[in-house]
Every structure is written in C-alpha cells, then in structure tokens.
Design a protein around this motif. Structure first.
Motif, PDB file in Angstrom:
ATOM      1  N   TYR A  19      33.866  44.019  46.888  1.00 40.37           N
ATOM      2  CA  TYR A  19      32.833  44.249  45.695  1.00 40.37           C
ATOM      3  C   TYR A  19      33.134  45.211  44.958  1.00 40.37           C
ATOM      4  CZ  TYR A  19      28.635  45.145  43.849  1.00 40.37           C
ATOM      5  OH  TYR A  19      26.979  45.218  42.794  1.00 40.37           O
ATOM      6  N   LEU A  22      36.010  43.994  41.975  1.00 43.25           N
ATOM      7  CA  LEU A  22      35.108  43.206  41.439  1.00 43.25           C
ATOM      8  C   LEU A  22      34.329  43.372  40.217  1.00 43.25           C
ATOM      9  CD1 LEU A  22      35.692  40.379  43.704  1.00 43.25           C
ATOM     10  CD2 LEU A  22      37.020  40.671  41.584  1.00 43.25           C
ATOM     11  N   ALA A  23      33.506  44.375  40.744  1.00 42.41           N
ATOM     12  CA  ALA A  23      32.172  44.219  39.863  1.00 42.41           C
ATOM     13  C   ALA A  23      32.054  45.968  39.130  1.00 42.41           C
ATOM     14  CB  ALA A  23      30.951  44.533  41.049  1.00 42.41           C
ATOM     15  N   ARG A  25      33.066  48.591  36.283  1.00 44.17           N
ATOM     16  CA  ARG A  25      33.999  48.846  35.215  1.00 44.17           C
ATOM     17  C   ARG A  25      34.362  50.113  35.257  1.00 44.17           C
ATOM     18  NH1 ARG A  25      29.047  47.509  30.569  1.00 44.17           N
ATOM     19  NH2 ARG A  25      30.949  47.915  30.014  1.00 44.17           N
ATOM     20  N   ASP A  94      36.190  46.124  31.863  1.00 46.34           N
ATOM     21  CA  ASP A  94      36.420  45.014  31.094  1.00 46.34           C
ATOM     22  C   ASP A  94      37.118  44.719  29.622  1.00 46.34           C
ATOM     23  OD1 ASP A  94      35.151  44.128  33.303  1.00 46.34           O
ATOM     24  OD2 ASP A  94      33.150  44.308  32.372  1.00 46.34           O
TER      25      ASP A  94
ATOM     26  N   ASP B  86      26.038  51.309  33.148  1.00 45.42           N
ATOM     27  CA  ASP B  86      26.757  50.536  32.397  1.00 45.42           C
ATOM     28  C   ASP B  86      27.537  49.935  33.311  1.00 45.42           C
ATOM     29  OD1 ASP B  86      27.361  52.844  31.372  1.00 45.42           O
ATOM     30  OD2 ASP B  86      28.158  52.039  29.319  1.00 45.42           O
ATOM     31  N   ASP B  88      28.135  48.921  36.474  1.00 47.40           N
ATOM     32  CA  ASP B  88      28.799  47.354  36.984  1.00 47.40           C
ATOM     33  C   ASP B  88      29.030  46.333  36.221  1.00 47.40           C
ATOM     34  OD1 ASP B  88      28.525  47.955  39.204  1.00 47.40           O
ATOM     35  OD2 ASP B  88      26.514  47.750  39.282  1.00 47.40           O
ATOM     36  N   SER B  89      30.101  45.621  35.740  1.00 49.07           N
ATOM     37  CA  SER B  89      30.419  44.503  35.391  1.00 49.07           C
ATOM     38  C   SER B  89      29.137  43.329  35.131  1.00 49.07           C
ATOM     39  CB  SER B  89      31.801  44.168  34.918  1.00 49.07           C
ATOM     40  OG  SER B  89      31.976  43.049  35.198  1.00 49.07           O
ATOM     41  N   GLY B  90      29.624  42.934  33.756  1.00 51.31           N
ATOM     42  CA  GLY B  90      28.829  41.174  34.485  1.00 51.31           C
ATOM     43  C   GLY B  90      28.752  40.218  34.809  1.00 51.31           C
ATOM     44  N   ASN B  91      30.341  40.486  35.692  1.00 45.24           N
ATOM     45  CA  ASN B  91      30.149  39.034  36.947  1.00 45.24           C
ATOM     46  C   ASN B  91      29.997  39.583  38.287  1.00 45.24           C
ATOM     47  OD1 ASN B  91      32.549  40.682  37.438  1.00 45.24           O
ATOM     48  ND2 ASN B  91      33.664  40.123  36.396  1.00 45.24           N
ATOM     49  N   ARG B  92      28.326  40.356  38.231  1.00 43.14           N
ATOM     50  CA  ARG B  92      27.705  41.408  39.635  1.00 43.14           C
ATOM     51  C   ARG B  92      27.725  40.334  40.767  1.00 43.14           C
ATOM     52  NH1 ARG B  92      23.066  44.661  38.774  1.00 43.14           N
ATOM     53  NH2 ARG B  92      24.172  45.113  36.658  1.00 43.14           N
ATOM     54  N   ALA B  95      30.560  38.901  41.746  1.00 44.45           N
ATOM     55  CA  ALA B  95      31.508  39.661  43.076  1.00 44.45           C
ATOM     56  C   ALA B  95      31.233  39.410  44.390  1.00 44.45           C
ATOM     57  CB  ALA B  95      31.414  41.226  42.169  1.00 44.45           C
TER      58      ALA B  95
END
Lengths: 122, 178
Positions: A19, A22-23, A25, A94, B86, B88-92, B95
């Motif tokens: 997780y 992937l999540a 940044r 990103d 910011d 966390d990315s947008g695809n949280r 994920a």
C-alpha cells in the motif's frame, strides 16, 4: 509455537508495504515502504529456518544478507533521490514523468522545463 | 495459546500497527519514527523466535543505520517538518484495494497451508556462535561476494551524490574538489 502467527504477521506487513509503495508520493516514503516489505520477507525467512531446524542456518544467514543488501539499497536509493532533488527541486514520484511513454503537450512542456533546470544547475 | 504466541501476537500487532502509521501519517519525520517502532517490534519478534543474533543485527543496522539515513534524506530534501497534505497520491483507493487483495490472498494461503504446523523452538538456535560458524564455514563465498556488492554500491552512492563531476571537465580534473 504455531507457524501461522509469524507468517500472518509477515503477510500483513508485506501488504502494508505494498500500500505504501502504491499510494505515497514522496520518494523517501516509497523507500520506507520498500523497507517494510523487506522486513516482512526477513520475518518469513527466520520463521521457516526455525521450522525446518536447518542445520546450516540458511534462513537466518540469508536474513543477514538481506539486511546488508537493504542497507546498500537504501544508500544508493537516497543518493538517487538527492540527485533528483538537486536537479528538480522536488521528489514527488507522481510528477517525475520524463520516462513515461505519452508525448502530449504537458509532457513536452515539463521536459523543456526540466532541461532548463538542468542547464541552470551547474 | 502459549506464552510465546501471546508475546509474539502483541509484538506483531505493534509492528503492523506502526507500519500502517508509517504509510498513513501526514508528517514525514513521524513516518521515520514510526518505522523505528515497527523495526523494534520486529526485533522483539526475532527474539521470541530464538533468532537473537538476527534481532541484534536488526536493531543495529535497521534502527541504527537505515532510519538515520532516511532521516538524513528527509532533512536534505528540505521536506516540511509539519503537516503536509499532499503526501498521498490520487490513486490511494486503488492502492488500498490492491493491498487488501494481497493481504487476503497471502493470509488465506498461509493459514490454509500451515494451519496444523508447529515449530520447535529451542534456545540457542540463533546465537552468535552458531550463526558465525555457519557464515564462515558454509556461506563464506556469498559473504565475500556481498562485501564486494556493498563496496560497489557505496562507491556508486558517493559518485552519484558528489558534485563537480560534469561533462565540461576533463578526466582527472575533478579529483580535488569533493
């Protein structure tokens, strides 16, 4: 001791690392999540070494080797992250899209901007 | 549940919980400190599994070296000390779905596969003496190869992070300025 306890802990820790990779940044947080996944693998190695009662202690020795490789990996990874920060003033994975395959206007603009920064850096 | 299982469950809850805090907290420095707690709980788990030398190596290298290196990285990239929204990315949610699916598959496989297995824990199985004899008798060649790999990666890190190596300079002219 029941074998399910350490293996389930290792599986959950690995999923937490997945997780995070992937999540997140920030590139340093991604490196931290990779460390979590490596630790889950280490826990599995030690567990199965104890389960098999390996006379050569292959699992524990491989755990030591993995720890050393993780230290080398985080050193090299931080050097790369610092280099990216020096060139672009940010470590946001990103927005690091120079190697992406799409070639629309936004990407071209970003590539031009990055070239500018690299020229200005030295 | 035996005493070992209770202690290991508590340590595992601490390790997984602080791991979740590492990947969800909004402060970068706090993420590194939660990582210390997670690695420390895992070192305790290694002690419960009678792998005491691995536990000490975990404390020395992970808690001592790797986390300090990560903190240096956080400081050197001038990360904000306080809250940053910011991280966390947008695809949280994608994920989270992937992570939940991974956890479900792995936990199911582990529980179904090792439901009835018990492991014999005897003291001294992971002491420094036994592991040292094993490393320097059986695994000495991988050990030496690993030392070469560590040297190569650290030389690579130095070359990557030092300034003053550029295309404009000739060979050998950049040796004095590190």
């Amino acid at each position: 001791m029941h074998l399910a306890y350490p293996t389930v802990v290792a599986a959950l820790l690995f999923s937490v690392g997945v997780y995070g990779v992937l999540a997140r940044r920030n590139a340093i947080l991604v490196l931290m999540s990779v460390e979590l996944m490596l630790n889950a693998v280490n826990l599995n190695l030690v567990t199965f070494d104890m389960w098999f009662r390996d006379r050569l202690h292959g699992g524990q020795v491989l755990t030591l080797f993995t720890i050393v490789i993780a230290a080398a990996e985080v050193g090299l990874g931080l050097a790369i992250v610092l280099l990216v920060y020096r060139n672009r003033e940010m470590v946001d994975v990103d927005r690091l899209r120079s190697l992406a395959e799409s070639d629309d206007a936004a990407e071209a603009g970003e590539v031009g901007e990055v070239g500018e920064v690299e020229e200005a850096a030295p | 549940m035996s005493g070992q299982e209770i202690v290991f469950t508590l340590l595992g809850v601490v390790a997984v919980g602080s791991g979740i805090m590492v990947v969800t907290t909004r402060r970068l420095v706090h993420a590194a400190l939660w990582l210390v707690l997670s690695f420390g709980a895992l070192a305790g788990g290694y002690v419960v599994l009678t792998a005491e030398f691995v536990a000490w190596v975990q404390v020395l290298i992970y808690v001592g070296a790797v986390v300090v290196l990560l903190l240096f990285g956080i400081m050197l990239t001038r990360a904000p000390i306080g809250d940053s929204a910011d991280l966390d990315s947008g695809n949280r949610w994608a994920a989270a779905a992937v992570a939940a699916a991974t956890a479900a598959v792995l936990v199911t496989v582990m529980v179904m596969g090792f439901r009835d297995e018990r492991m014999p824990l005897r003291a001294g199985g992971g002491s420094a003496g036994e592991l040292g004899a094993s490393v320097f008798r059986t695994w000495v060649l991988p050990f030496e190869v690993l030392s070469v790999l560590l040297l190569a990666s650290l030389v690579g890190a130095i070359v990557l992070s030092r300034t003053g190596i550029g295309p404009g300079r000739g060979p050998g002219s950049g040796e004095g300025d590190g």
